[in-house]
Scaffold this motif. Sequence first.
Motif, PDB file in Angstrom:
ATOM      1  N   ILE A  19      47.963  35.817  31.284  1.00  0.00           N
ATOM      2  CA  ILE A  19      48.259  37.206  31.675  1.00  0.00           C
ATOM      3  C   ILE A  19      46.995  38.044  31.668  1.00  0.00           C
ATOM      4  O   ILE A  19      46.699  38.762  32.629  1.00  0.00           O
ATOM      5  N   LEU A  20      46.225  37.965  30.590  1.00  0.00           N
ATOM      6  CA  LEU A  20      45.025  38.790  30.493  1.00  0.00           C
ATOM      7  C   LEU A  20      43.955  38.384  31.503  1.00  0.00           C
ATOM      8  O   LEU A  20      43.248  39.249  32.024  1.00  0.00           O
ATOM      9  N   ALA A  21      43.829  37.104  31.782  1.00  0.00           N
ATOM     10  CA  ALA A  21      42.826  36.657  32.747  1.00  0.00           C
ATOM     11  C   ALA A  21      43.091  37.241  34.129  1.00  0.00           C
ATOM     12  O   ALA A  21      42.166  37.637  34.841  1.00  0.00           O
ATOM     13  N   ARG A  22      44.341  37.324  34.507  1.00  0.00           N
ATOM     14  CA  ARG A  22      44.672  37.898  35.820  1.00  0.00           C
ATOM     15  C   ARG A  22      44.566  39.411  35.817  1.00  0.00           C
ATOM     16  O   ARG A  22      44.128  40.023  36.781  1.00  0.00           O
ATOM     17  N   LEU A  23      44.970  40.038  34.731  1.00  0.00           N
ATOM     18  CA  LEU A  23      44.959  41.492  34.654  1.00  0.00           C
ATOM     19  C   LEU A  23      43.544  42.048  34.510  1.00  0.00           C
ATOM     20  O   LEU A  23      43.225  43.104  35.042  1.00  0.00           O
ATOM     21  N   PHE A  24      42.684  41.319  33.801  1.00  0.00           N
ATOM     22  CA  PHE A  24      41.334  41.804  33.526  1.00  0.00           C
ATOM     23  C   PHE A  24      40.288  41.110  34.378  1.00  0.00           C
ATOM     24  O   PHE A  24      39.133  40.979  33.968  1.00  0.00           O
ATOM     25  N   ASP A  25      40.664  40.692  35.582  1.00  0.00           N
ATOM     26  CA  ASP A  25      39.655  40.169  36.495  1.00  0.00           C
ATOM     27  C   ASP A  25      38.816  41.336  36.997  1.00  0.00           C
ATOM     28  O   ASP A  25      38.958  42.471  36.540  1.00  0.00           O
ATOM     29  N   LYS A  26      37.941  41.095  37.930  1.00  0.00           N
ATOM     30  CA  LYS A  26      36.993  42.127  38.368  1.00  0.00           C
ATOM     31  C   LYS A  26      37.661  43.345  38.992  1.00  0.00           C
ATOM     32  O   LYS A  26      37.166  44.474  38.852  1.00  0.00           O
ATOM     33  N   TRP A  27      38.793  43.187  39.677  1.00  0.00           N
ATOM     34  CA  TRP A  27      39.336  44.266  40.485  1.00  0.00           C
ATOM     35  C   TRP A  27      40.704  44.797  40.080  1.00  0.00           C
ATOM     36  O   TRP A  27      41.072  45.901  40.464  1.00  0.00           O
ATOM     37  N   SER A  28      41.495  44.061  39.342  1.00  0.00           N
ATOM     38  CA  SER A  28      42.884  44.450  39.095  1.00  0.00           C
ATOM     39  C   SER A  28      43.031  45.792  38.391  1.00  0.00           C
ATOM     40  O   SER A  28      43.824  46.642  38.817  1.00  0.00           O
ATOM     41  N   LEU A  29      42.278  46.001  37.316  1.00  0.00           N
ATOM     42  CA  LEU A  29      42.390  47.276  36.611  1.00  0.00           C
ATOM     43  C   LEU A  29      41.928  48.435  37.481  1.00  0.00           C
ATOM     44  O   LEU A  29      42.498  49.525  37.420  1.00  0.00           O
TER      45      LEU A  29
END
Length: 133
Positions: A19-29
């Motif tokens: 979950i965190l890897a996808r949410l905290f990628d370069k662009w998601s946030l």
Amino acid sequence: MDRMTIEDAAFPDCPIRNILARLFDKWSLLAIYALDKSEKEAMRFKELQRAIPDISQKMLTVTLRTLEEDGYVSRTVFPEIPPRVEYALTLRARSLLPHIDTLVAWALENRDDIMKDRRRNLKAHAQKGSGNA
């Protein structure tokens, strides 16, 4: 890389890492933040692209698709010619906003010191490297 299953070799059953890897990628946030800070309830693709000027069209498409898959963003297609597509935050994403706001506030509060440390460490590494020649 399969964005659906990001696993850690040491902890392959850890759901938090995925979950965190996808949410905290370069662009998601940044995309979530842009949707939140918009004065509109929903944004069109080009509006989002203007709000995040250094993201490519392809990466914005991938990011929005990932956020939609994980339930952070809803995508609405209007049956018009030409088709109109709008993106909006879901309740799940809205429940995350206080945490994002806290993280942004922390980053702003610590930015100057972090940048100072980066410059100092870069300078120290550069001096070490030139001393080995």
